[in-house]
Design a protein around this motif. Structure first.
Motif, PDB file in Angstrom:
ATOM      1  N   GLU A 214      10.405  -1.824  13.321  1.00 15.54           N
ATOM      2  CA  GLU A 214      10.257  -0.749  14.306  1.00 15.54           C
ATOM      3  C   GLU A 214      11.479   0.177  14.304  1.00 15.54           C
ATOM      4  O   GLU A 214      11.339   1.413  14.299  1.00 15.54           O
ATOM      5  CB  GLU A 214      10.066  -1.366  15.692  1.00 15.54           C
ATOM      6  N   TYR A 215      12.677  -0.399  14.281  1.00 15.24           N
ATOM      7  CA  TYR A 215      13.869   0.443  14.336  1.00 15.24           C
ATOM      8  C   TYR A 215      14.143   1.148  13.016  1.00 15.24           C
ATOM      9  O   TYR A 215      14.643   2.286  13.002  1.00 15.24           O
ATOM     10  CB  TYR A 215      15.083  -0.362  14.807  1.00 15.24           C
ATOM     11  N   VAL A 216      13.835   0.520  11.905  1.00 12.00           N
ATOM     12  CA  VAL A 216      13.964   1.224  10.632  1.00 12.00           C
ATOM     13  C   VAL A 216      13.032   2.432  10.608  1.00 12.00           C
ATOM     14  O   VAL A 216      13.443   3.540  10.227  1.00 12.00           O
ATOM     15  CB  VAL A 216      13.684   0.285   9.447  1.00 12.00           C
TER      16      VAL A 216
ATOM     17  N   PRO B 255       0.828  -1.213   0.000  1.00 11.99           N
ATOM     18  CA  PRO B 255       0.000   0.000   0.000  1.00 11.99           C
ATOM     19  C   PRO B 255       0.861   1.261   0.000  1.00 11.99           C
ATOM     20  O   PRO B 255       1.944   1.298   0.598  1.00 11.99           O
ATOM     21  CB  PRO B 255      -0.799  -0.121   1.301  1.00 11.99           C
ATOM     22  N   ASP B 256       0.380   2.290  -0.681  1.00 10.09           N
ATOM     23  CA  ASP B 256       1.179   3.502  -0.869  1.00 10.09           C
ATOM     24  C   ASP B 256       0.977   4.486   0.288  1.00 10.09           C
ATOM     25  O   ASP B 256       0.462   5.590   0.117  1.00 10.09           O
ATOM     26  CB  ASP B 256       0.839   4.164  -2.196  1.00 10.09           C
ATOM     27  N   ARG B 257       1.388   4.064   1.462  1.00 12.20           N
ATOM     28  CA  ARG B 257       1.379   4.963   2.617  1.00 12.20           C
ATOM     29  C   ARG B 257       2.567   4.623   3.510  1.00 12.20           C
ATOM     30  O   ARG B 257       2.968   3.465   3.607  1.00 12.20           O
ATOM     31  CB  ARG B 257       0.077   4.861   3.396  1.00 12.20           C
ATOM     32  N   LYS B 258       3.112   5.631   4.134  1.00  8.10           N
ATOM     33  CA  LYS B 258       4.280   5.447   4.985  1.00  8.10           C
ATOM     34  C   LYS B 258       3.977   4.464   6.107  1.00  8.10           C
ATOM     35  O   LYS B 258       2.953   4.570   6.782  1.00  8.10           O
ATOM     36  CB  LYS B 258       4.720   6.791   5.579  1.00  8.10           C
ATOM     37  N   GLY B 259       4.848   3.500   6.287  1.00  5.55           N
ATOM     38  CA  GLY B 259       4.703   2.502   7.342  1.00  5.55           C
ATOM     39  C   GLY B 259       3.991   1.238   6.913  1.00  5.55           C
ATOM     40  O   GLY B 259       4.008   0.243   7.639  1.00  5.55           O
ATOM     41  N   ALA B 260       3.394   1.233   5.725  1.00 11.76           N
ATOM     42  CA  ALA B 260       2.734   0.018   5.240  1.00 11.76           C
ATOM     43  C   ALA B 260       3.786  -0.996   4.806  1.00 11.76           C
ATOM     44  O   ALA B 260       4.843  -0.636   4.279  1.00 11.76           O
ATOM     45  CB  ALA B 260       1.813   0.347   4.071  1.00 11.76           C
ATOM     46  N   TRP B 261       3.484  -2.268   5.023  1.00 12.65           N
ATOM     47  CA  TRP B 261       4.423  -3.303   4.602  1.00 12.65           C
ATOM     48  C   TRP B 261       3.690  -4.601   4.316  1.00 12.65           C
ATOM     49  O   TRP B 261       2.572  -4.806   4.788  1.00 12.65           O
ATOM     50  CB  TRP B 261       5.516  -3.528   5.647  1.00 12.65           C
ATOM     51  N   VAL B 262       4.329  -5.436   3.532  1.00 12.64           N
ATOM     52  CA  VAL B 262       3.823  -6.779   3.246  1.00 12.64           C
ATOM     53  C   VAL B 262       4.969  -7.769   3.451  1.00 12.64           C
ATOM     54  O   VAL B 262       6.137  -7.400   3.359  1.00 12.64           O
ATOM     55  CB  VAL B 262       3.274  -6.899   1.810  1.00 12.64           C
ATOM     56  N   PRO B 263       4.637  -9.027   3.748  1.00 16.89           N
ATOM     57  CA  PRO B 263       5.708 -10.017   3.954  1.00 16.89           C
ATOM     58  C   PRO B 263       6.456 -10.316   2.664  1.00 16.89           C
ATOM     59  O   PRO B 263       5.881 -10.348   1.574  1.00 16.89           O
ATOM     60  CB  PRO B 263       4.957 -11.265   4.441  1.00 16.89           C
ATOM     61  N   LEU B 264       7.732 -10.559   2.804  1.00 15.21           N
ATOM     62  CA  LEU B 264       8.566 -11.087   1.735  1.00 15.21           C
ATOM     63  C   LEU B 264       8.744 -12.573   2.016  1.00 15.21           C
ATOM     64  O   LEU B 264       9.226 -12.946   3.093  1.00 15.21           O
ATOM     65  CB  LEU B 264       9.924 -10.379   1.710  1.00 15.21           C
ATOM     66  N   GLU B 265       8.320 -13.431   1.081  1.00 16.25           N
ATOM     67  CA  GLU B 265       8.316 -14.872   1.322  1.00 16.25           C
ATOM     68  C   GLU B 265       9.169 -15.600   0.286  1.00 16.25           C
ATOM     69  O   GLU B 265       9.227 -15.202  -0.877  1.00 16.25           O
ATOM     70  CB  GLU B 265       6.889 -15.408   1.284  1.00 16.25           C
ATOM     71  N   ASP B 266       9.801 -16.663   0.751  1.00 19.46           N
ATOM     72  CA  ASP B 266      10.606 -17.497  -0.133  1.00 19.46           C
ATOM     73  C   ASP B 266      10.444 -18.945   0.293  1.00 19.46           C
ATOM     74  O   ASP B 266      10.703 -19.294   1.446  1.00 19.46           O
ATOM     75  CB  ASP B 266      12.080 -17.078  -0.043  1.00 19.46           C
ATOM     76  N   ARG B 267       9.962 -19.772  -0.613  1.00 18.01           N
ATOM     77  CA  ARG B 267       9.768 -21.202  -0.345  1.00 18.01           C
ATOM     78  C   ARG B 267       8.937 -21.440   0.912  1.00 18.01           C
ATOM     79  O   ARG B 267       9.241 -22.306   1.733  1.00 18.01           O
ATOM     80  CB  ARG B 267      11.113 -21.912  -0.252  1.00 18.01           C
ATOM     81  N   GLY B 268       7.879 -20.633   1.071  1.00 19.41           N
ATOM     82  CA  GLY B 268       6.960 -20.803   2.178  1.00 19.41           C
ATOM     83  C   GLY B 268       7.413 -20.186   3.485  1.00 19.41           C
ATOM     84  O   GLY B 268       6.720 -20.319   4.505  1.00 19.41           O
TER      85      GLY B 268
ATOM     86  N   GLY C   4      18.922  -9.324  10.576  1.00 19.81           N
ATOM     87  CA  GLY C   4      20.291  -9.751  10.323  1.00 19.81           C
ATOM     88  C   GLY C   4      20.727 -10.752  11.373  1.00 19.81           C
ATOM     89  O   GLY C   4      21.029 -11.906  11.070  1.00 19.81           O
ATOM     90  N   HIS C   5      20.698 -10.336  12.630  1.00 22.37           N
ATOM     91  CA  HIS C   5      21.123 -11.193  13.737  1.00 22.37           C
ATOM     92  C   HIS C   5      20.628 -10.571  15.033  1.00 22.37           C
ATOM     93  O   HIS C   5      20.625  -9.355  15.192  1.00 22.37           O
ATOM     94  CB  HIS C   5      22.656 -11.298  13.746  1.00 22.37           C
ATOM     95  N   ARG C   6      20.162 -11.429  15.942  1.00 24.14           N
ATOM     96  CA  ARG C   6      19.738 -11.047  17.299  1.00 24.14           C
ATOM     97  C   ARG C   6      18.552 -10.075  17.302  1.00 24.14           C
ATOM     98  O   ARG C   6      18.405  -9.272  18.213  1.00 24.14           O
ATOM     99  CB  ARG C   6      20.905 -10.444  18.090  1.00 24.14           C
ATOM    100  N   ILE C   7      17.687 -10.168  16.303  1.00 28.05           N
ATOM    101  CA  ILE C   7      16.534  -9.281  16.238  1.00 28.05           C
ATOM    102  C   ILE C   7      15.438  -9.945  15.413  1.00 28.05           C
ATOM    103  O   ILE C   7      15.712 -10.709  14.482  1.00 28.05           O
ATOM    104  CB  ILE C   7      16.939  -7.913  15.639  1.00 28.05           C
ATOM    105  N   SER C   8      14.192  -9.662  15.765  1.00 22.49           N
ATOM    106  CA  SER C   8      13.051 -10.216  15.047  1.00 22.49           C
ATOM    107  C   SER C   8      12.666  -9.305  13.882  1.00 22.49           C
ATOM    108  O   SER C   8      13.105  -8.147  13.795  1.00 22.49           O
ATOM    109  CB  SER C   8      11.856 -10.356  15.995  1.00 22.49           C
ATOM    110  N   LEU C   9      11.802  -9.811  13.014  1.00 23.03           N
ATOM    111  CA  LEU C   9      11.341  -9.000  11.898  1.00 23.03           C
ATOM    112  C   LEU C   9      10.540  -7.801  12.395  1.00 23.03           C
ATOM    113  O   LEU C   9      10.748  -6.668  11.940  1.00 23.03           O
ATOM    114  CB  LEU C   9      10.509  -9.845  10.940  1.00 23.03           C
ATOM    115  N   ALA C  10       9.620  -8.023  13.326  1.00 24.24           N
ATOM    116  CA  ALA C  10       8.786  -6.918  13.814  1.00 24.24           C
ATOM    117  C   ALA C  10       9.638  -5.809  14.416  1.00 24.24           C
ATOM    118  O   ALA C  10       9.409  -4.615  14.172  1.00 24.24           O
ATOM    119  CB  ALA C  10       7.783  -7.432  14.840  1.00 24.24           C
ATOM    120  N   THR C  11      10.648  -6.187  15.182  1.00 26.84           N
ATOM    121  CA  THR C  11      11.506  -5.177  15.808  1.00 26.84           C
ATOM    122  C   THR C  11      12.413  -4.526  14.784  1.00 26.84           C
ATOM    123  O   THR C  11      12.735  -3.337  14.889  1.00 26.84           O
ATOM    124  CB  THR C  11      12.311  -5.805  16.951  1.00 26.84           C
ATOM    125  N   SER C  12      12.811  -5.266  13.769  1.00 21.30           N
ATOM    126  CA  SER C  12      13.594  -4.675  12.680  1.00 21.30           C
ATOM    127  C   SER C  12      12.805  -3.546  12.017  1.00 21.30           C
ATOM    128  O   SER C  12      13.345  -2.455  11.769  1.00 21.30           O
ATOM    129  CB  SER C  12      13.954  -5.740  11.644  1.00 21.30           C
TER     130      SER C  12
END
Length: 235
Positions: free
Chosen positions: A195-197, A151-164, A185-193
């Motif tokens: 958040e920090y971006v 979606p074309d709004r700041k903060g919107a996101w969709v999952p990036l999937e590979d082989r399920g 990358g390391h020592r962090i979850s996707l949701a928190t990644s």
């Protein structure tokens, strides 16, 4: 911190490098294992010529995104350019630049992929494992995986999937611009990644961490370095 193996990387064949990636990928921590995050660092690597990597690390205070420290390192590359093996060209210079900092950052935001990589070991994951630091991959383009429209709004996101498997997020950081590819990358979850971006964004497509590191690592570096001249960086 892992023993620095980069001196031997020039001896690796592409097949051996791929095998090493697969071994290291199993060591990546994809959950939050974070200290209190007060400083964030942008990490980027440019190439002054075919054989020389120029790594830049710029440390920012998270509260106001003001630069606190920076370092630059130039090193011969250990391996020719091979898609999927870019971290073997970039990590030695990144490690050198990180060693020159006077402020050790709490979190790295690397220009490139984390686990959003065919073998789940992009430059952010590789750097995180080598340093022990939490790290996020902030990619400007997709390396692998599929996703729906964002979606074309700041903060919107969709999952990036590979082989399920969900390997990252395709994040709209500003309306009307191309999204970024965010992955742990390391020592962090996707949701928190994510958040920090988002916390590192201002009015631009790229987070301030990436903007600073990209500027210093590139041919435009002198203009950016002029803004950092009063910092204790190793320039």
């Amino acid at each position: 911190m892992l023993t620095n193996p980069t001196d031997s990387w020039s001896q690796l064949s592409p097949r051996q490098a791929i095998d090493l990636q697969r071994q290291l990928a199993s060591q990546v921590i994809q959950r939050d294992d974070l200290p209190e995050i007060k400083t964030v660092a942008g990490v980027d690597v440019g190439f002054e010529n075919r054989d020389t990597a120029r790594a830049a690390v710029v440390v920012l205070r998270l509260a106001d995104l003001e630069p606190l420290d920076y370092a630059i390192a130039r090193l011969p590359v250990a391996m020719p350019y091979i898609p999927g093996l870019l971290s073997f060209r970039e990590c030695p210079a990144i490690l050198d630049a990180l060693s020159r900092l006077t402020i050790r950052p709490d979190l790295l935001l690397c220009d490139g992929q984390g686990i959003a990589h065919p073998r789940r070991l992009g430059v952010a994951s590789h750097t995180g494992l080598l340093t022990g630091l939490p790290a996020i991959g902030v990619g400007k383009s997709r390396l692998t995986g599929e996703h729906d429209a964002v979606p074309d709004r700041k903060g919107a996101w969709v999952p990036l999937e590979d082989r399920g498997e969900v390997i990252g997020a395709v994040l709209r950081t500003r309306a009307g611009v191309k999204p970024l590819y965010i992955s742990p990358g390391h020592r962090i979850s996707l949701a928190t990644s994510i958040e920090y971006v988002m916390a590192c964004l201002t009015r631009y497509r790229l987070p301030e961490t990436t903007r600073w590191a990209d500027g210093v690592a590139s041919a435009r570096g002198q203009r950016w370095l002029e803004r950092l001249k009063n910092l204790p960086g190793a320039g």
